[in-house]
Design a protein around this motif. Sequence first.
Motif, PDB file in Angstrom:
ATOM      1  N   ALA A 152       0.822  -1.206   0.000  1.00 39.45           N
ATOM      2  CA  ALA A 152       0.000   0.000   0.000  1.00 39.45           C
ATOM      3  C   ALA A 152       0.859   1.260   0.000  1.00 39.45           C
ATOM      4  CB  ALA A 152      -0.949   0.021   1.197  1.00 39.45           C
ATOM      5  N   VAL A 153       2.063   1.145  -0.548  1.00 34.16           N
ATOM      6  CA  VAL A 153       2.970   2.297  -0.656  1.00 34.16           C
ATOM      7  C   VAL A 153       2.789   2.913  -2.036  1.00 34.16           C
ATOM      8  CG1 VAL A 153       5.382   3.028  -0.633  1.00 34.16           C
ATOM      9  CG2 VAL A 153       4.606   1.242   0.916  1.00 34.16           C
ATOM     10  N   THR A 154       2.755   4.225  -2.098  1.00 37.91           N
ATOM     11  CA  THR A 154       2.579   4.917  -3.373  1.00 37.91           C
ATOM     12  C   THR A 154       3.773   5.813  -3.665  1.00 37.91           C
ATOM     13  OG1 THR A 154       1.379   6.745  -2.335  1.00 37.91           O
ATOM     14  CG2 THR A 154       0.062   4.901  -3.160  1.00 37.91           C
ATOM     15  N   SER A 155       3.922   6.126  -4.928  1.00 39.12           N
ATOM     16  CA  SER A 155       4.919   7.096  -5.354  1.00 39.12           C
ATOM     17  C   SER A 155       4.181   8.393  -5.672  1.00 39.12           C
ATOM     18  CB  SER A 155       5.662   6.580  -6.598  1.00 39.12           C
ATOM     19  OG  SER A 155       6.515   7.570  -7.124  1.00 39.12           O
ATOM     20  N   PRO A 156       4.410   9.471  -4.920  1.00 39.33           N
ATOM     21  CA  PRO A 156       3.663  10.716  -5.153  1.00 39.33           C
ATOM     22  C   PRO A 156       3.998  11.317  -6.508  1.00 39.33           C
ATOM     23  CG  PRO A 156       5.458  11.079  -3.613  1.00 39.33           C
ATOM     24  CD  PRO A 156       5.397   9.605  -3.843  1.00 39.33           C
ATOM     25  N   PRO A 157       3.073  12.091  -7.063  1.00 41.91           N
ATOM     26  CA  PRO A 157       3.326  12.686  -8.374  1.00 41.91           C
ATOM     27  C   PRO A 157       4.337  13.821  -8.299  1.00 41.91           C
ATOM     28  CG  PRO A 157       1.275  13.525  -7.477  1.00 41.91           C
ATOM     29  CD  PRO A 157       1.756  12.466  -6.518  1.00 41.91           C
ATOM     30  N   LEU A 158       4.878  14.168  -9.439  1.00 37.03           N
ATOM     31  CA  LEU A 158       5.788  15.306  -9.553  1.00 37.03           C
ATOM     32  C   LEU A 158       5.313  16.182 -10.702  1.00 37.03           C
ATOM     33  CD1 LEU A 158       8.450  16.695  -8.657  1.00 37.03           C
ATOM     34  CD2 LEU A 158       9.593  15.400 -10.474  1.00 37.03           C
ATOM     35  N   ALA A 159       5.086  17.448 -10.403  1.00 37.35           N
ATOM     36  CA  ALA A 159       4.614  18.379 -11.426  1.00 37.35           C
ATOM     37  C   ALA A 159       5.714  18.662 -12.446  1.00 37.35           C
ATOM     38  CB  ALA A 159       4.160  19.685 -10.781  1.00 37.35           C
ATOM     39  N   THR A 160       5.329  18.726 -13.697  1.00 44.21           N
ATOM     40  CA  THR A 160       6.274  19.044 -14.765  1.00 44.21           C
ATOM     41  C   THR A 160       6.725  20.498 -14.649  1.00 44.21           C
ATOM     42  OG1 THR A 160       5.249  17.462 -16.254  1.00 44.21           O
ATOM     43  CG2 THR A 160       6.583  19.189 -17.266  1.00 44.21           C
ATOM     44  N   THR A 161       8.013  20.708 -14.747  1.00 47.03           N
ATOM     45  CA  THR A 161       8.541  22.074 -14.754  1.00 47.03           C
ATOM     46  C   THR A 161       9.389  22.344 -15.996  1.00 47.03           C
ATOM     47  OG1 THR A 161      10.446  21.365 -13.429  1.00 47.03           O
ATOM     48  CG2 THR A 161       8.559  22.256 -12.240  1.00 47.03           C
ATOM     49  N   ASN A 162       9.979  21.303 -16.561  1.00 49.23           N
ATOM     50  CA  ASN A 162      10.856  21.498 -17.719  1.00 49.23           C
ATOM     51  C   ASN A 162      10.411  20.626 -18.889  1.00 49.23           C
ATOM     52  OD1 ASN A 162      13.177  23.244 -16.601  1.00 49.23           O
ATOM     53  ND2 ASN A 162      13.043  21.583 -15.107  1.00 49.23           N
ATOM     54  N   LEU A 163      10.333  21.231 -20.054  1.00 50.50           N
ATOM     55  CA  LEU A 163      10.015  20.521 -21.290  1.00 50.50           C
ATOM     56  C   LEU A 163      11.150  20.753 -22.276  1.00 50.50           C
ATOM     57  CD1 LEU A 163       7.216  22.001 -20.135  1.00 50.50           C
ATOM     58  CD2 LEU A 163       6.211  20.693 -22.008  1.00 50.50           C
ATOM     59  N   THR A 164      11.650  19.670 -22.843  1.00 50.06           N
ATOM     60  CA  THR A 164      12.750  19.766 -23.800  1.00 50.06           C
ATOM     61  C   THR A 164      12.293  19.271 -25.158  1.00 50.06           C
ATOM     62  OG1 THR A 164      14.395  19.429 -22.066  1.00 50.06           O
ATOM     63  CG2 THR A 164      15.093  19.002 -24.329  1.00 50.06           C
ATOM     64  N   VAL A 165      12.602  20.049 -26.189  1.00 53.85           N
ATOM     65  CA  VAL A 165      12.225  19.690 -27.558  1.00 53.85           C
ATOM     66  C   VAL A 165      13.451  19.821 -28.456  1.00 53.85           C
ATOM     67  CG1 VAL A 165      10.764  20.241 -29.556  1.00 53.85           C
ATOM     68  CG2 VAL A 165       9.857  20.511 -27.229  1.00 53.85           C
ATOM     69  N   ARG A 166      13.713  18.763 -29.210  1.00 50.01           N
ATOM     70  CA  ARG A 166      14.711  18.813 -30.271  1.00 50.01           C
ATOM     71  C   ARG A 166      13.993  18.496 -31.571  1.00 50.01           C
ATOM     72  NH1 ARG A 166      19.421  15.174 -27.337  1.00 50.01           N
ATOM     73  NH2 ARG A 166      19.787  16.567 -25.561  1.00 50.01           N
ATOM     74  N   ALA A 167      14.160  19.382 -32.521  1.00 50.52           N
ATOM     75  CA  ALA A 167      13.422  19.218 -33.775  1.00 50.52           C
ATOM     76  C   ALA A 167      14.105  20.014 -34.877  1.00 50.52           C
ATOM     77  CB  ALA A 167      11.971  19.686 -33.609  1.00 50.52           C
ATOM     78  N   ASN A 168      13.661  19.799 -36.081  1.00 51.14           N
ATOM     79  CA  ASN A 168      14.078  20.629 -37.213  1.00 51.14           C
ATOM     80  C   ASN A 168      12.844  21.260 -37.833  1.00 51.14           C
ATOM     81  OD1 ASN A 168      16.179  21.486 -39.264  1.00 51.14           O
ATOM     82  ND2 ASN A 168      14.627  20.531 -40.592  1.00 51.14           N
ATOM     83  N   LEU A 169      12.931  22.551 -38.058  1.00 51.24           N
ATOM     84  CA  LEU A 169      11.874  23.286 -38.748  1.00 51.24           C
ATOM     85  C   LEU A 169      12.366  23.581 -40.160  1.00 51.24           C
ATOM     86  CD1 LEU A 169      10.897  25.808 -35.907  1.00 51.24           C
ATOM     87  CD2 LEU A 169       9.921  23.543 -36.390  1.00 51.24           C
ATOM     88  N   MET A 170      11.602  23.170 -41.157  1.00 45.34           N
ATOM     89  CA  MET A 170      12.061  23.245 -42.539  1.00 45.34           C
ATOM     90  C   MET A 170      12.215  24.697 -42.993  1.00 45.34           C
ATOM     91  SD  MET A 170      10.540  21.405 -45.963  1.00 45.34           S
ATOM     92  CE  MET A 170       9.102  22.476 -46.080  1.00 45.34           C
ATOM     93  N   ALA A 171      13.424  25.018 -43.422  1.00 48.77           N
ATOM     94  CA  ALA A 171      13.675  26.348 -43.972  1.00 48.77           C
ATOM     95  C   ALA A 171      12.846  26.526 -45.241  1.00 48.77           C
ATOM     96  CB  ALA A 171      15.157  26.515 -44.268  1.00 48.77           C
ATOM     97  N   GLY A 172      12.302  27.725 -45.423  1.00 47.26           N
ATOM     98  CA  GLY A 172      11.492  27.998 -46.611  1.00 47.26           C
ATOM     99  C   GLY A 172      10.115  27.385 -46.555  1.00 47.26           C
ATOM    100  N   SER A 173       9.592  27.173 -45.364  1.00 48.26           N
ATOM    101  CA  SER A 173       8.238  26.636 -45.234  1.00 48.26           C
ATOM    102  C   SER A 173       7.233  27.593 -45.861  1.00 48.26           C
ATOM    103  CB  SER A 173       7.888  26.430 -43.754  1.00 48.26           C
ATOM    104  OG  SER A 173       8.696  25.427 -43.170  1.00 48.26           O
ATOM    105  N   PRO A 174       6.144  27.070 -46.408  1.00 48.36           N
ATOM    106  CA  PRO A 174       5.162  27.935 -47.088  1.00 48.36           C
ATOM    107  C   PRO A 174       4.495  28.908 -46.118  1.00 48.36           C
ATOM    108  CG  PRO A 174       4.309  25.707 -46.825  1.00 48.36           C
ATOM    109  CD  PRO A 174       5.744  25.650 -46.462  1.00 48.36           C
ATOM    110  N   ALA A 175       4.074  30.021 -46.651  1.00 46.09           N
ATOM    111  CA  ALA A 175       3.398  31.030 -45.840  1.00 46.09           C
ATOM    112  C   ALA A 175       2.007  30.546 -45.459  1.00 46.09           C
ATOM    113  CB  ALA A 175       3.294  32.340 -46.617  1.00 46.09           C
ATOM    114  N   VAL A 176       1.627  30.820 -44.196  1.00 46.65           N
ATOM    115  CA  VAL A 176       0.302  30.459 -43.697  1.00 46.65           C
ATOM    116  C   VAL A 176      -0.289  31.681 -43.019  1.00 46.65           C
ATOM    117  CG1 VAL A 176       0.860  27.995 -43.409  1.00 46.65           C
ATOM    118  CG2 VAL A 176       1.297  29.609 -41.535  1.00 46.65           C
TER     119      VAL A 176
END
Length: 430
Positions: A152-176
């Motif tokens: 009956a032991v639980t692991s308490p939650p932990l609130a998210t504080t940091n988000l990491t994103v690695r990505a590539n955004l295409m150069a010359g993407s069309p206008a929107v």
Amino acid sequence: MSILSALNTGAGGLEANGLELSVVGDNIANAGTVGFKASRAVFQDTLARTVIGANTTQIGLGTRLQTVQRMVEQGTLSTTSRPTDLALQGQGYFAVKGNFNGMDGQFYTRAGQFTVDTDGFMTNLSGLKLQGYTADATGTLGATLGDLKVGAVTSPPLATTNLTVRANLMAGSPAVPAFNPATPGTTSNGQTSMVVYDSLGESHQIDIYFRQDPAVPGSWEWHALTDGGGLTGGTAGTAVDVANGTMTFGTGGELTTFAVTAQNFTPINAAVQPLTFNFGSPTGTGGSGVDGITQFASPTVATFLSQDGYPAGSLTSMTVDSQGQLTGAFSNGRSRVIGQVAVANFTAEEGLSRLGGNLFQETQTSGTAVIGQPGTGGHASISSGVLEQSNVDMGQEFIRMIAAQRGFQANSKTITTADQLLAELMTLKR
């Protein structure tokens, strides 16, 4: 008369060999008892009778039981693969507490067949609670010995504080068109998603959209959206822009600047939660500009996503190491120390009182129990998933049984011979 003494001597021999058979029988009967320690009967001669004559001499008067000595040598270990089956390797005993045969107190055992009861306590098969040190929610062990609770032991939650994103955004993407939270798919040039957690462990999906500014090459804006149903004052089904900002890229596709313009993540009934977005280290702040989001000619795609929060979790399994530390694995993917088994040592463990039920009790002869952590200060280490078997040597027991049987027969012969001599003596009056 010495013939009468011979009768008493033979009777003492019969009793001694009968006791030896009892001890041997007890050992053989418990050859399969987990943690059992064999015993041996130790005999001593009785006070000799002095015969005064030309040469004063002494005649022995037989034997008697001195003590039944417990053999405390280690038994062999057998694998069971149950994590709550524990065996001690070295000197020491498990300490258990509760009521046994009407007696309340702390008892000691080498039998490590433990289980977890409905209240989450580790107990032996008689329901006595195993003693140890319980850990708090951070995995820090307490200093006070007590009933070891692991269920009956639980692991308490932990609130998210940091988000990491690695990505590539295409150069010359069309206008929107200008970004619109109501129609993000048609007003952005790319999107990625991840799940974050609030302080209560509730999950929220964050969708991050990227839009290139058609008027300024290399200039982008980003927006983090989530469903308003999980936010204070929000509406289910309506996306809310909880964070947004801008970033720019150099002619080599490297990230040059990154900024957060606004942030408003307010989960229902949870703490106000600022989110830190890590899109890489811009060159404008001394970074490489290529360790996060880049702008190359290749298609827009996310290559790595992470966040540091997690929900509450329940215990799914546990392991026990050689120092008796119990490490729990939880349904949220976390693990931590949840307790530690204690081991009791005695100055003279052969002096412990045997109670039955694989239990022993402290006596004045054994000395006071010295409780400590396994593997330290001379205390035994612990093996999990194995049990210590009885240390009874069946071959030796059968040899002792044969010797006791022959001894019994020989002493009975002493009695019958003395009886025959007395019968001869009685005929002298005729």
